[in-house]
Design a protein around this motif. Structure first.
Motif, PDB file in Angstrom:
ATOM      1  N   ASN A   1       0.363  -1.184   0.507  1.00  0.00           N
ATOM      2  CA  ASN A   1       0.076   0.090   0.400  1.00  0.00           C
ATOM      3  C   ASN A   1       0.777   0.905  -0.060  1.00  0.00           C
ATOM      4  O   ASN A   1       0.590   2.196   0.709  1.00  0.00           O
ATOM      5  CB  ASN A   1      -0.802   0.047   1.188  1.00  0.00           C
ATOM      6  CG  ASN A   1      -1.912   1.394   1.392  1.00  0.00           C
ATOM      7  OD1 ASN A   1      -2.009   1.429   0.132  1.00  0.00           O
ATOM      8  ND2 ASN A   1      -2.392   1.593   2.383  1.00  0.00           N
ATOM      9  N   GLU A   2       1.600   1.420  -1.227  1.00  0.00           N
ATOM     10  CA  GLU A   2       2.543   2.459  -1.001  1.00  0.00           C
ATOM     11  C   GLU A   2       1.837   2.917  -1.637  1.00  0.00           C
ATOM     12  O   GLU A   2       1.503   5.041  -0.960  1.00  0.00           O
ATOM     13  CB  GLU A   2       3.993   2.400  -2.100  1.00  0.00           C
ATOM     14  CG  GLU A   2       4.158   3.975  -2.550  1.00  0.00           C
ATOM     15  CD  GLU A   2       4.504   4.777  -2.924  1.00  0.00           C
ATOM     16  OE1 GLU A   2       3.316   4.752  -3.776  1.00  0.00           O
ATOM     17  OE2 GLU A   2       4.974   6.209  -2.790  1.00  0.00           O
ATOM     18  N   GLU A   3       0.733   3.397  -2.013  1.00  0.00           N
ATOM     19  CA  GLU A   3      -0.226   4.536  -3.134  1.00  0.00           C
ATOM     20  C   GLU A   3      -1.522   5.088  -2.206  1.00  0.00           C
ATOM     21  O   GLU A   3      -1.483   6.214  -2.470  1.00  0.00           O
ATOM     22  CB  GLU A   3      -1.087   4.687  -4.442  1.00  0.00           C
ATOM     23  CG  GLU A   3       0.046   4.007  -5.757  1.00  0.00           C
ATOM     24  CD  GLU A   3       0.617   4.420  -5.807  1.00  0.00           C
ATOM     25  OE1 GLU A   3       0.839   5.963  -5.622  1.00  0.00           O
ATOM     26  OE2 GLU A   3       2.219   4.270  -7.071  1.00  0.00           O
TER      27      GLU A   3
ATOM     28  N   ASP B   1      -0.976   7.249   2.790  1.00  0.00           N
ATOM     29  CA  ASP B   1      -0.084   6.011   1.633  1.00  0.00           C
ATOM     30  C   ASP B   1       1.167   6.298   2.119  1.00  0.00           C
ATOM     31  O   ASP B   1       1.822   6.315   3.410  1.00  0.00           O
ATOM     32  CB  ASP B   1      -0.204   7.079   0.260  1.00  0.00           C
ATOM     33  CG  ASP B   1       1.021   8.836   0.590  1.00  0.00           C
ATOM     34  OD1 ASP B   1       1.083   9.046   0.023  1.00  0.00           O
ATOM     35  OD2 ASP B   1       0.772   8.791   1.681  1.00  0.00           O
ATOM     36  N   MET B   2       2.130   4.762   1.459  1.00  0.00           N
ATOM     37  CA  MET B   2       3.717   4.836   2.223  1.00  0.00           C
ATOM     38  C   MET B   2       3.177   3.678   3.572  1.00  0.00           C
ATOM     39  O   MET B   2       4.008   3.876   4.237  1.00  0.00           O
ATOM     40  CB  MET B   2       4.586   5.331   2.446  1.00  0.00           C
ATOM     41  CG  MET B   2       4.854   6.651   1.396  1.00  0.00           C
ATOM     42  SD  MET B   2       4.008   7.211   0.209  1.00  0.00           S
ATOM     43  CE  MET B   2       4.472   9.049   1.635  1.00  0.00           C
ATOM     44  N   MET B   3       2.241   3.268   3.806  1.00  0.00           N
ATOM     45  CA  MET B   3       1.536   2.276   4.873  1.00  0.00           C
ATOM     46  C   MET B   3       2.495   1.726   4.492  1.00  0.00           C
ATOM     47  O   MET B   3       2.309   1.265   6.532  1.00  0.00           O
ATOM     48  CB  MET B   3       0.350   2.431   4.920  1.00  0.00           C
ATOM     49  CG  MET B   3      -0.208   1.451   6.291  1.00  0.00           C
ATOM     50  SD  MET B   3      -1.972   0.835   6.024  1.00  0.00           S
ATOM     51  CE  MET B   3      -3.258   2.469   6.231  1.00  0.00           C
TER      52      MET B   3
ATOM     53  N   SER C   1       0.203  16.761   3.138  1.00  0.00           N
ATOM     54  CA  SER C   1      -0.577  16.666   3.904  1.00  0.00           C
ATOM     55  C   SER C   1      -1.668  16.660   3.019  1.00  0.00           C
ATOM     56  O   SER C   1      -1.893  17.093   2.282  1.00  0.00           O
ATOM     57  CB  SER C   1      -0.889  18.115   4.225  1.00  0.00           C
ATOM     58  OG  SER C   1      -2.034  18.251   5.221  1.00  0.00           O
ATOM     59  N   TRP C   2      -2.498  14.914   3.476  1.00  0.00           N
ATOM     60  CA  TRP C   2      -3.797  14.852   3.375  1.00  0.00           C
ATOM     61  C   TRP C   2      -5.000  15.118   3.940  1.00  0.00           C
ATOM     62  O   TRP C   2      -4.903  14.524   5.171  1.00  0.00           O
ATOM     63  CB  TRP C   2      -3.616  13.021   2.462  1.00  0.00           C
ATOM     64  CG  TRP C   2      -3.106  12.369   1.484  1.00  0.00           C
ATOM     65  CD1 TRP C   2      -2.161  13.288   0.561  1.00  0.00           C
ATOM     66  CD2 TRP C   2      -3.044  11.467   0.587  1.00  0.00           C
ATOM     67  NE1 TRP C   2      -1.801  12.807  -0.148  1.00  0.00           N
ATOM     68  CE2 TRP C   2      -2.191  11.196  -0.051  1.00  0.00           C
ATOM     69  CE3 TRP C   2      -3.226  10.228   1.463  1.00  0.00           C
ATOM     70  CZ2 TRP C   2      -2.029  10.906  -0.835  1.00  0.00           C
ATOM     71  CZ3 TRP C   2      -3.308   9.070   0.211  1.00  0.00           C
ATOM     72  CH2 TRP C   2      -2.050   8.565  -0.718  1.00  0.00           C
ATOM     73  N   GLN C   3      -6.088  15.880   3.658  1.00  0.00           N
ATOM     74  CA  GLN C   3      -7.299  15.755   4.444  1.00  0.00           C
ATOM     75  C   GLN C   3      -8.338  14.937   3.835  1.00  0.00           C
ATOM     76  O   GLN C   3      -8.614  15.423   2.533  1.00  0.00           O
ATOM     77  CB  GLN C   3      -7.299  16.974   4.892  1.00  0.00           C
ATOM     78  CG  GLN C   3      -5.816  17.632   5.574  1.00  0.00           C
ATOM     79  CD  GLN C   3      -6.367  19.181   5.826  1.00  0.00           C
ATOM     80  OE1 GLN C   3      -7.396  19.424   6.371  1.00  0.00           O
ATOM     81  NE2 GLN C   3      -5.734  19.990   5.641  1.00  0.00           N
TER      82      GLN C   3
ATOM     83  N   LEU D   1      -2.109  18.473   0.130  1.00  0.00           N
ATOM     84  CA  LEU D   1      -0.776  19.620  -0.082  1.00  0.00           C
ATOM     85  C   LEU D   1       0.182  19.026   0.026  1.00  0.00           C
ATOM     86  O   LEU D   1       0.059  18.325   0.538  1.00  0.00           O
ATOM     87  CB  LEU D   1      -0.678  20.863   1.343  1.00  0.00           C
ATOM     88  CG  LEU D   1      -2.379  21.460   1.362  1.00  0.00           C
ATOM     89  CD1 LEU D   1      -3.073  22.230   2.694  1.00  0.00           C
ATOM     90  CD2 LEU D   1      -2.897  22.325   0.083  1.00  0.00           C
ATOM     91  N   ARG D   2       1.268  19.806  -0.895  1.00  0.00           N
ATOM     92  CA  ARG D   2       2.722  19.631  -0.505  1.00  0.00           C
ATOM     93  C   ARG D   2       3.178  20.765  -0.838  1.00  0.00           C
ATOM     94  O   ARG D   2       3.500  21.475  -1.184  1.00  0.00           O
ATOM     95  CB  ARG D   2       3.094  18.306  -1.797  1.00  0.00           C
ATOM     96  CG  ARG D   2       1.989  17.295  -1.756  1.00  0.00           C
ATOM     97  CD  ARG D   2       3.214  16.264  -2.570  1.00  0.00           C
ATOM     98  NE  ARG D   2       1.530  14.685  -2.576  1.00  0.00           N
ATOM     99  CZ  ARG D   2       1.947  14.060  -2.756  1.00  0.00           C
ATOM    100  NH1 ARG D   2       3.405  13.624  -2.621  1.00  0.00           N
ATOM    101  NH2 ARG D   2       0.714  12.553  -3.129  1.00  0.00           N
ATOM    102  N   ASP D   3       4.672  20.546  -0.305  1.00  0.00           N
ATOM    103  CA  ASP D   3       5.881  21.433   0.240  1.00  0.00           C
ATOM    104  C   ASP D   3       6.923  20.896   0.765  1.00  0.00           C
ATOM    105  O   ASP D   3       7.131  20.341   1.644  1.00  0.00           O
ATOM    106  CB  ASP D   3       5.293  22.718   0.416  1.00  0.00           C
ATOM    107  CG  ASP D   3       6.167  24.373   0.569  1.00  0.00           C
ATOM    108  OD1 ASP D   3       5.518  24.874   0.315  1.00  0.00           O
ATOM    109  OD2 ASP D   3       7.684  23.474   0.467  1.00  0.00           O
TER     110      ASP D   3
END
Ligand code: HGY
Ligand code: MN
Ligand code: MN
Ligand code: MN
Length: 411
Positions: A128-130, A137-139, A215-217, A288-290
């Motif tokens: 479960n990387e995706e 993800d990356m579980m 960041s996933w919400q 969101l990514r940074d």
């Protein structure tokens, strides 16, 4: 560095063969974690690991390890290579699979050459990387690195209402072992860049020195269902329109900020989802990514503030649920240097770079020195069936992986 080279034909054939597993009647490739298609891909990988006479270990979260250790080095921590073989929906054939199959190829090449590394070498296919069916993800690699309890991970409920642990048992990949190895000597992940940088600059090898924060919400907006024809615009509490305003806010903010922040709304659903009913509820995801931790926090805060103000202005209830959050990661400088040296010895230009995508390496970096090697993605395209990397670049990347693994295994 070695004069050895991988068996290009064996690697390329395996990439193509695995890329055929999990296609639907329209030819779309989808192997979501712990699905029947994932099982079919896993079974093929295990078959190749066994044919290569590796010790196969499956841990409790379903991470698959193929281990080459012999009497001379069994007490040393292994050098670990790997990635993932689960995919997104309608995927390409290289994302993840290239790194796992190149890892296997490197081990087979080193064994066939009669080398005797001081460390065992193992290849991992992390579960479960995706994160498409089960967040985060990356579980599998997160559990492996101790960032999430395996029982908590196994209890994860998917977007389809399934439970990960039950699905892993159903497909026969709920292993008995605790999370894999306690701690590898080092970890290297080979991956297609999935972005435009290497191709645009004509550079065949990326020496990945860091990876941006993620960041996933999930956002849920509650409006009021009403008749699409009789309800005056001024009397509506339209969750769909509110969602559209949030999406426009995120997009415009990321587009106009002169920062590398990226924002994506990839999933959205309206209820009751009827053409003539004003949506009572809108549920959507925000990615969101940074590369900068503080900026990522500021972007999350800006969204929270916008949602708060929108809820007040529209007299709506807006709830958020965190699905994943990972800080930016800096990879191991020594391994990044080995990647550059290996590329140079092979006459390949290389470029230090940041990964825009999440990878298992960012999790394994919590327990071992880790770094990544990128190869160019044609058109910078990924998470798309048009994902493509030339055979020459695939083989070059695998040979650089071979050299770096050989150096690390000689420590
Ligand atoms: O989301 C990512 O960046 C990775 O593909 N899971
Ligand atoms: Mn990937
Ligand atoms: Mn991916
Ligand atoms: Mn990855």
């Amino acid at each position: 560095m070695s004069a050895l080279s991988i068996n290009a034909e064996r690697l390329l054939n395996r990439i193509r063969a695995l890329g055929e597993i999990g296609r639907d009647s329209d030819g779309r490739l989808t192997r979501l974690a712990a699905s029947d298609a994932d099982k079919a891909g896993r079974d093929r990988l295990v078959q190749w690991l066994r044919e290569a006479e590796l010790e196969v270990v499956v841990d409790r979260i379903g991470n698959i390890f193929g281990i080459w250790r012999d009497a001379g080095n069994a007490e040393n921590a292994p050098v670990l290579v790997g990635s993932h073989i689960d995919t997104v929906i309608d995927a390409g054939i290289y994302d993840g699979c290239y790194g796992v199959l190149s890892g296997l190829e490197v081990i087979q090449t080193l064994r066939e050459a009669g080398t005797a590394p001081a460390h065992p070498i193992a290849v991992a296919a992390f579960t479960n990387e995706e994160g498409v069916r089960y967040a985060p993800d990356m579980m599998g690699s997160l559990v492996y690195a101790g960032g999430l309890s395996v029982d908590q991970a196994l209890a994860t409920v998917g977007t389809d209402g399934s439970v990960l642990g039950e699905e892993l048992r159903r497909i026969g990949y709920a292993g008995a072992d605790g999370p894999g190895f306690s701690k590898p000597h080092a970890y290297v992940e080979l991956h297609v860049e999935q972005g435009p940088v290497l191709e645009r600059e004509g550079v065949p090898i990326g020496a990945v020195e860091n990876l941006q924060g993620i960041s996933w919400q999930r956002v849920t907006i509650e409006g009021v269902a009403n008749h699409a024809g009789t309800t005056p615009m001024s009397m509506r509490s339209d969750a769909g329109h509110a969602a559209a305003r949030v999406i426009a806010f995120l997009y415009d903010r990321a587009m106009t900020s002169n920062t590398p922040t990226v924002a994506t709304v990839g999933c959205i659903a309206f209820e009751p989802n009827a053409i003539n009913v004003i949506p009572s509820r809108a549920t959507f995801t925000v990615d969101l990514r940074d590369p900068d931790a503080e900026r990522l926090r500021a972007e999350e805060a800006a969204l929270a503030s916008y949602l708060h103000d929108l809820a007040a202005a529209e007299d709506m209830t807006i709830a958020t649920e965190r699905l994943a959050r990972f800080e930016p990661v800096t990879f191991d400088a020594r391994i990044v240097g080995l990647i550059e040296e290996a590329a140079t010895m092979r006459g390949l230009a290389s470029k230090r770079m940041t990964s825009g995508a999440g990878h298992d390496a960012q999790m394994v970096a919590r327990v071992a020195p880790a770094a990544m090697i990128f190869v160019p993605s044609v058109g910078g395209i990924s998470h798309n069936p048009r994902e493509y990397t030339t055979d020459g670049d695939l083989v070059a990347g695998a040979n650089v992986l071979l050299d770096v693994v050989q150096r690390l295994a000689a420590d």
